[in-house]
Design a protein around this motif. Structure first.
Motif, PDB file in Angstrom:
ATOM      1  N   LEU A 107       0.840  -1.204   0.000  1.00  0.00           N
ATOM      2  CA  LEU A 107       0.000   0.000   0.000  1.00  0.00           C
ATOM      3  C   LEU A 107       0.869   1.245   0.000  1.00  0.00           C
ATOM      4  CD1 LEU A 107      -2.732  -0.925   2.652  1.00  0.00           C
ATOM      5  CD2 LEU A 107      -2.837  -1.157   0.164  1.00  0.00           C
ATOM      6  N   THR A 108       0.387   2.293  -0.652  1.00  0.00           N
ATOM      7  CA  THR A 108       1.155   3.534  -0.639  1.00  0.00           C
ATOM      8  C   THR A 108       1.169   4.091   0.790  1.00  0.00           C
ATOM      9  OG1 THR A 108      -0.766   4.923  -1.041  1.00  0.00           O
ATOM     10  CG2 THR A 108       0.434   4.139  -2.991  1.00  0.00           C
ATOM     11  N   VAL A 109       2.165   4.913   1.033  1.00  0.00           N
ATOM     12  CA  VAL A 109       2.279   5.520   2.344  1.00  0.00           C
ATOM     13  C   VAL A 109       1.036   6.350   2.654  1.00  0.00           C
ATOM     14  CG1 VAL A 109       3.538   7.312   3.586  1.00  0.00           C
ATOM     15  CG2 VAL A 109       4.775   5.466   2.454  1.00  0.00           C
ATOM     16  N   SER A 110       0.549   7.026   1.632  1.00  0.00           N
ATOM     17  CA  SER A 110      -0.639   7.858   1.793  1.00  0.00           C
ATOM     18  C   SER A 110      -1.825   7.040   2.301  1.00  0.00           C
ATOM     19  CB  SER A 110      -0.982   8.485   0.440  1.00  0.00           C
ATOM     20  OG  SER A 110      -2.349   8.779   0.371  1.00  0.00           O
ATOM     21  N   ARG A 111      -2.028   5.909   1.626  1.00  0.00           N
ATOM     22  CA  ARG A 111      -3.149   5.057   1.967  1.00  0.00           C
ATOM     23  C   ARG A 111      -3.058   4.603   3.433  1.00  0.00           C
ATOM     24  NH1 ARG A 111      -5.629   0.716  -1.046  1.00  0.00           N
ATOM     25  NH2 ARG A 111      -7.255  -0.016   0.367  1.00  0.00           N
ATOM     26  N   GLN A 112      -1.867   4.183   3.838  1.00  0.00           N
ATOM     27  CA  GLN A 112      -1.709   3.657   5.195  1.00  0.00           C
ATOM     28  C   GLN A 112      -1.898   4.753   6.238  1.00  0.00           C
ATOM     29  OE1 GLN A 112       1.515   0.746   5.668  1.00  0.00           O
ATOM     30  NE2 GLN A 112       1.990   1.049   3.514  1.00  0.00           N
ATOM     31  N   LEU A 113      -1.319   5.905   5.940  1.00  0.00           N
ATOM     32  CA  LEU A 113      -1.409   7.003   6.901  1.00  0.00           C
ATOM     33  C   LEU A 113      -2.830   7.522   7.020  1.00  0.00           C
ATOM     34  CD1 LEU A 113       1.586   9.459   6.537  1.00  0.00           C
ATOM     35  CD2 LEU A 113       0.659   8.506   8.647  1.00  0.00           C
ATOM     36  N   THR A 114      -3.455   7.770   5.873  1.00  0.00           N
ATOM     37  CA  THR A 114      -4.795   8.347   5.941  1.00  0.00           C
ATOM     38  C   THR A 114      -5.776   7.366   6.554  1.00  0.00           C
ATOM     39  OG1 THR A 114      -5.099   7.750   3.628  1.00  0.00           O
ATOM     40  CG2 THR A 114      -4.598  10.039   4.070  1.00  0.00           C
ATOM     41  N   GLU A 115      -5.586   6.072   6.286  1.00  0.00           N
ATOM     42  CA  GLU A 115      -6.487   5.113   6.905  1.00  0.00           C
ATOM     43  C   GLU A 115      -6.364   5.130   8.424  1.00  0.00           C
ATOM     44  OE1 GLU A 115      -6.284   1.149   5.178  1.00  0.00           O
ATOM     45  OE2 GLU A 115      -7.310   1.972   3.414  1.00  0.00           O
ATOM     46  N   ALA A 129      -5.954  13.463   4.455  1.00  0.00           N
ATOM     47  CA  ALA A 129      -4.857  13.610   3.496  1.00  0.00           C
ATOM     48  C   ALA A 129      -3.983  14.806   3.852  1.00  0.00           C
ATOM     49  CB  ALA A 129      -5.411  13.747   2.081  1.00  0.00           C
ATOM     50  N   ALA A 130      -4.641  15.898   4.230  1.00  0.00           N
ATOM     51  CA  ALA A 130      -3.882  17.097   4.589  1.00  0.00           C
ATOM     52  C   ALA A 130      -3.047  16.838   5.836  1.00  0.00           C
ATOM     53  CB  ALA A 130      -4.839  18.267   4.821  1.00  0.00           C
ATOM     54  N   GLU A 131      -3.652  16.151   6.803  1.00  0.00           N
ATOM     55  CA  GLU A 131      -2.949  15.839   8.040  1.00  0.00           C
ATOM     56  C   GLU A 131      -1.754  14.920   7.765  1.00  0.00           C
ATOM     57  OE1 GLU A 131      -3.105  16.984  10.965  1.00  0.00           O
ATOM     58  OE2 GLU A 131      -2.212  15.491  12.293  1.00  0.00           O
ATOM     59  N   SER A 134       1.028  16.893   6.376  1.00  0.00           N
ATOM     60  CA  SER A 134       1.683  17.769   7.355  1.00  0.00           C
ATOM     61  C   SER A 134       2.524  16.947   8.343  1.00  0.00           C
ATOM     62  CB  SER A 134       0.660  18.672   8.045  1.00  0.00           C
ATOM     63  OG  SER A 134       0.349  18.207   9.323  1.00  0.00           O
ATOM     64  N   LEU A 135       2.065  15.720   8.617  1.00  0.00           N
ATOM     65  CA  LEU A 135       2.865  14.854   9.500  1.00  0.00           C
ATOM     66  C   LEU A 135       4.198  14.482   8.847  1.00  0.00           C
ATOM     67  CD1 LEU A 135       0.194  12.417  10.962  1.00  0.00           C
ATOM     68  CD2 LEU A 135       1.769  13.817  12.297  1.00  0.00           C
ATOM     69  N   LEU A 136       4.140  14.106   7.575  1.00  0.00           N
ATOM     70  CA  LEU A 136       5.374  13.738   6.880  1.00  0.00           C
ATOM     71  C   LEU A 136       6.331  14.923   6.840  1.00  0.00           C
ATOM     72  CD1 LEU A 136       4.394  11.542   3.796  1.00  0.00           C
ATOM     73  CD2 LEU A 136       5.297  10.828   6.004  1.00  0.00           C
ATOM     74  N   ASP A 137       5.756  16.074   6.652  1.00  0.00           N
ATOM     75  CA  ASP A 137       6.542  17.283   6.646  1.00  0.00           C
ATOM     76  C   ASP A 137       7.224  17.458   8.008  1.00  0.00           C
ATOM     77  OD1 ASP A 137       7.339  19.504   5.194  1.00  0.00           O
ATOM     78  OD2 ASP A 137       5.995  20.781   6.384  1.00  0.00           O
ATOM     79  N   ARG A 138       6.450  17.201   9.020  1.00  0.00           N
ATOM     80  CA  ARG A 138       6.886  17.340  10.408  1.00  0.00           C
ATOM     81  C   ARG A 138       8.080  16.430  10.734  1.00  0.00           C
ATOM     82  NH1 ARG A 138       7.376  18.456  14.671  1.00  0.00           N
ATOM     83  NH2 ARG A 138       6.353  18.320  16.668  1.00  0.00           N
ATOM     84  N   VAL A 139       8.077  15.223  10.189  1.00  0.00           N
ATOM     85  CA  VAL A 139       9.183  14.316  10.487  1.00  0.00           C
ATOM     86  C   VAL A 139      10.342  14.507   9.512  1.00  0.00           C
ATOM     87  CG1 VAL A 139       7.670  12.575  11.502  1.00  0.00           C
ATOM     88  CG2 VAL A 139       8.318  12.379   9.098  1.00  0.00           C
ATOM     89  N   ILE A 141      10.358  14.778   5.961  1.00  0.00           N
ATOM     90  CA  ILE A 141      10.420  14.147   4.637  1.00  0.00           C
ATOM     91  C   ILE A 141      10.190  15.231   3.594  1.00  0.00           C
ATOM     92  CG2 ILE A 141       9.247  12.546   3.082  1.00  0.00           C
ATOM     93  CD1 ILE A 141       9.014  10.638   5.334  1.00  0.00           C
ATOM     94  N   PRO A 142      11.222  15.498   2.789  1.00  0.00           N
ATOM     95  CA  PRO A 142      11.085  16.560   1.802  1.00  0.00           C
ATOM     96  C   PRO A 142      10.002  16.204   0.768  1.00  0.00           C
ATOM     97  CG  PRO A 142      13.282  15.516   1.684  1.00  0.00           C
ATOM     98  CD  PRO A 142      12.505  14.799   2.733  1.00  0.00           C
ATOM     99  N   ASP A 143       9.382  17.176   0.209  1.00  0.00           N
ATOM    100  CA  ASP A 143       8.301  16.976  -0.770  1.00  0.00           C
ATOM    101  C   ASP A 143       7.215  16.053  -0.224  1.00  0.00           C
ATOM    102  OD1 ASP A 143      10.054  18.280  -2.523  1.00  0.00           O
ATOM    103  OD2 ASP A 143      10.946  16.352  -3.068  1.00  0.00           O
ATOM    104  N   ALA A 144       6.827  16.303   1.023  1.00  0.00           N
ATOM    105  CA  ALA A 144       5.907  15.390   1.694  1.00  0.00           C
ATOM    106  C   ALA A 144       4.710  15.012   0.835  1.00  0.00           C
ATOM    107  CB  ALA A 144       5.454  16.012   3.004  1.00  0.00           C
ATOM    108  N   ARG A 145       4.064  16.018   0.239  1.00  0.00           N
ATOM    109  CA  ARG A 145       2.833  15.768  -0.489  1.00  0.00           C
ATOM    110  C   ARG A 145       3.060  14.771  -1.629  1.00  0.00           C
ATOM    111  NH1 ARG A 145      -1.903  18.363   0.520  1.00  0.00           N
ATOM    112  NH2 ARG A 145      -1.034  19.714   2.114  1.00  0.00           N
ATOM    113  N   GLN A 146       4.205  14.961  -2.275  1.00  0.00           N
ATOM    114  CA  GLN A 146       4.534  14.112  -3.408  1.00  0.00           C
ATOM    115  C   GLN A 146       4.870  12.685  -2.980  1.00  0.00           C
ATOM    116  OE1 GLN A 146       6.880  16.336  -6.017  1.00  0.00           O
ATOM    117  NE2 GLN A 146       5.868  15.197  -7.639  1.00  0.00           N
TER     118      GLN A 146
END
Ligand SMILES: Nc1ncnc2c1ncn2[C@@H]1O[C@H](COP(=O)(O)OP(=O)(O)OP(=O)(O)O)[C@@H](O)[C@H]1O
Ligand SMILES: Nc1ncnc2c1ncn2[C@@H]1O[C@H](COP(=O)(O)OP(=O)(O)O)[C@@H](O)[C@H]1O
Ligand code: SF4
Ligand SMILES: [Mg+2]
Ligand SMILES: [Mg+2]
Lengths: 355, 369
Positions: A107-115, A129-131, A134-139, A141-146
């Motif tokens: 599963l993509t990271v997005s899928r796991q995190l948002t679930e 998704a927004a959260e 922002s969490l990935l950004d917080r830890v 990870i550059p280009d978190a959204r991507q």
């Protein structure tokens, strides 16, 4: 009442008629914002303790043999599975040495995190998704959204551990248990992850239990440290006190056996002789006795329990489970402490206790 | 080592046992299969030169994937060099084959990181230790048995170990078995690839002391590969620091720690956690951002420029720095090493983590030793 209260936790494994006495009665308290280190060698029971607290021991071999793990008034060891799972998702989270343990490779990271965010925090799709971003950004990870669209294997080891930490902190747990979170990483990446953990503890007020074999790692991050040997705590103290005034022969042995970057080079290292105890019988005496230069008849015959050193109690307490704690002059000889005539050593532990 | 054999070391060290010149080892990339385009070669080792003197220990450090193991394995010709030369006692190992290569190989042995997978589980210890003797036709029968017992004794194992199997031993003991095996053929050089990394700290010290004793007794030369910098500094006479397939700094062990000249070495040293809360609380640390770039596609100019906290607007991005001697026996590959050393060039502020301060009150109050 502390946030988490572990009392006399015991864990055993039974395989093919053999019993392994993995954890033999450990106790500790954890308050909000505490950072607690558990150090010890391979096989001493660090991971098993953490897994037992969370009710995720490998079944059926592993089972809790006794004790309590009280979180917010409830004994986790007796809770129904469903309630325990809820607590695991929301209040107590774990970071593993191998971050893939907590990530699903397909599963993509997005899928796991948002679930995780949607089930535990009850967020809508967009909000989750927004959260997540922002969490990935917080830890860090550059280009978190991507990167959200990527699969775990597309991340490097250090990034994957960041994702593992993100998963763990997503639901703002009150307690984070990190089991050797940097052991598989290079020192420069380890430094990044430790920096991140420090920041999270400071800013989120989370309590942290950091399990590691590396004395250097606890020195930089934990307020209090427990030294574990053969399934028991043999010494516990505020970290500064533990390193400046270690009294259990095993702790002293560990400190003496590692070469240090910040000290003059030693001619020769001082290893601890022998090998760690094989844990196939229940300890009835000091488990360290066969390797210990201080062992006495008592050591071979009776189990030492943690006892306060010099009577300090509460958060400053320094406890040692040893019949013959290492005398001060030996610490001086080992270069761990300065001679008492020097200006610092003698009175310093007292200052600490007042702090 | 500041050991007490000045005469011995002086005469021994005036010749190099190993001389590596501009070594390159490339591996074909598999990337093409996954991403549908032909990948570049992986430049595991990309222009490395160094020497190892007789009887010394050269430490090789750097992050995982930087090419340490590849260097070690190529020295033993377990890999073929893509380019460059390796001279072992004056012989170019790439030009040897057949009997000559075998004869030379006997003089170089390897000790591996993983004491579990590197020993054949179905062979008993006597067979494992004596295998090199048989391969090189050096001893058999009772002579081999005698040698096995001698070797077990040298590495501190009881004679009874000979009839037992690897799974009956702990990690530290298995590492001793691996050492006994590599010593069987009386090698000159031992390439030890992370020989203590898989061991518990209390056991690591036993194996390190053993390695040092063996070196003193048998006059061995070591290439000691490891990522634990404190261990490497303890055991090495000189240390070479690798980054992404190249050597960025070489110096005597103590000097490297006292006065690192390459920004990568500085960052590496400052990242090592020190088992002393007082020191941890008070020191400034350089935190590198990002990961090791891919060795299939190394950055232009200075390979470290993408992560370097001291990177300058000129030269770093487009001019490859050569290893230059900046002090006696101390070389570094950074265009700005002198200015960085003198403090004229400072690291970027966001790369420097402030001292941790009093995370536990008590630690901060304690003066730094
Ligand atoms: N699934 C299992 N079956 C049987 N014994 C087990 C199992 N898991 C752990 N043990 C035993 O329990 C004891 C404690 O193991 P644990 O994994 O907690 O050690 P650790 O301190 O975390 O070590 P490490 O530093 O290697 O991670 C060991 O003796 C181990 O062999
Ligand atoms: N047999 C091989 N085939 C392909 N790539 C390899 C091989 N061995 C090593 N590499 C690659 O070469 C680089 C250097 O590896 P290595 O020498 O093992 O590094 P280190 O020992 O410093 O961790 C890495 O990118 C690694 O993935
Ligand atoms: S050459 Fe430039 S980028 Fe490379 S290490 Fe020196 S300052 Fe940093
Ligand atoms: Mg573990
Ligand atoms: Mg390697």
């Amino acid at each position: 009442m502390p946030l988490l209260e572990v009392r006399d936790l015991q864990v055993r494994f039974s395989t093919r008629g053999k019993t392994v006495y993995a954890v033999n009665g450990i106790s500790f308290d954890l308050d909000p914002g505490d950072t607690l280190g558990i150090v010890g060698e391979s096989g001493c029971g660090k991971s098993v303790s953490s897994l037992a607290m969370l009710g995720i021991l490998p079944k059926p071999a592993g089972r809790v043999h006794g004790g309590q793990v009280v979180f917010d008034g409830e004994d986790l060891l007796t809770l129904p599975d469903e309630r325990l799972r809820h607590i695991r998702g929301n209040d107590i989270a774990m970071v593993f040495q191998d971050p893939m343990t907590s990530l699903n490779p397909v599963l993509t990271v997005s899928r796991q995190l948002t679930e995780a965010l949607r089930t535990h925090l009850d967020l809508g799709k967009k909000e989750a998704a927004a959260e997540a971003a922002s969490l990935l950004d917080r830890v860090g990870i550059p280009d978190a959204r991507q990167r959200l669209r990527d699969y775990p294997h597309q991340f490097s080891g250090g990034m994957r551990q960041r994702v593992g930490i993100t998963m763990a902190i997503a639901c703002r747990p009150k307690v984070l248990i990190a089991d050797e979170p940097t052991t598989a990483l290079d020192v420069t990446i380890q430094a990044q992850i430790l920096e991140l953990l420090r920041t999270l503890v400071r800013e989120e007020g989370m309590a942290l239990i950091l399990v590691t074999h590396d004395l250097g790692v606890v020195a930089g991050i934990c307020e209090r440290t427990h030294v574990m040997y053969a399934g028991r705590f043999v010494e516990t103290a505020p970290t500064g006190e533990l390193f400046a005034n270690p009294r259990h022969p095993y702790t002293v042995g560990l400190l003496k056996s590692v070469p240090r970057l910040d000290a003059a080079r030693k001619q020769r290292l001082d290893p601890i002789g022998g090998a760690p105890r094989d844990q196939t019988s229940e300890p009835t005496a000091c488990a360290f006795a066969p390797r210990c230069a201080y062992a006495s008849t008592e050591s071979w015959e009776q189990l030492p329990v943690l006892r306060e050193l010099d009577g300090a109690t509460g958060p400053a307490a320094h406890r040692v489970a040893c019949w013959n704690p290492v005398p001060e002059q030996d610490l001086v000889a080992a270069g761990i402490r300065q001679a008492p005539t020097g200006r610092q050593t003698g009175d310093q532990p007292d200052e600490e206790r007042q702090a | 080592m500041t050991d007490t054999q000045p005469v011995d070391t002086a005469t021994r060290q005036d010749t190099d046992l190993v001389r590596v010149e501009d070594l390159k080892v490339y591996f074909p990339s598999n990337d093409g299969l996954i991403f549908g385009r032909k990948g570049n070669d992986i430049r595991a080792v990309d222009g490395v030169s160094f020497t190892i003197r007789r009887g010394e220990t050269l430490g090789l450090v750097g992050e995982s994937g930087c090419g340490k193991t590849t260097v070690g394995r190529t020295l033993l010709r377990l890999y073929d060099p893509t380019a460059g030369r390796i001279l072992f006692d004056g012989n170019d190992i790439a030009s040897l084959s057949g009997r000559n290569l075998r004869r030379l190989r006997r003089r170089m042995q390897m000790v591996f990181q993983d004491p579990y997978s590197s020993l054949n589980p179905r062979q008993n210890v006597a067979n494992i230790v004596s295998e090199p003797l048989r391969v090189h036709g050096l001893a058999k029968g009772s002579e081999a048995d005698r040698r096995v017992h001698e070797l077990l004794d040298i590495v501190g194992l009881p004679a009874a170990a000979a009839n037992r199997y690897p799974h009956e031993f702990s990690g530290g003991q298995r590492q001793r078995i691996g050492l006994a095996r590599s010593l069987a053929v009386n090698p000159d050089l031992i390439v030890a690839d992370e020989p203590v990394s898989a061991l518990d700290v209390s056991i690591q010290a036993q194996v390190i002391n053993l390695l040092e004793d063996l070196q003193n007794d048998l006059g061995l030369t070591y290439l000691f590969i490891a990522h634990d910098l404190a261990v490497v500094r303890h055991i090495s006479d000189r240390i070479a620091v690798m980054y992404l397939g190249t050597i960025v700094e070489v110096a005597p062990a103590d000097e490297l720690y006292a006065r690192p000249l390459h920004p990568y070495t500085k960052a590496l040293l400052s990242a090592v956690p020190i088992p002393d809360p007082a020191v941890e609380a008070s020191r400034e640390r350089i935190i590198l951002t990002g990961d090791l770039p891919s060795p299939a596609n190394p950055p232009s100019g200075c390979r470290f420029h993408t992560r370097c906290p001291y990177r300058q607007p000129t030269r770093c991005d487009d001019e490859e720095p050569a290893l230059r001697e900046l002090a006696s026996g101390h070389t570094a590959a950074c265009h700005w090493a002198e200015d960085i050393d003198s403090g004229t060039i400072q690291p970027r502020q966001d790369a420097v983590a402030a001292p941790l301060g009093g995370h536990s009150g008590d630690a901060a109050a304690r003066p730094v030793a």
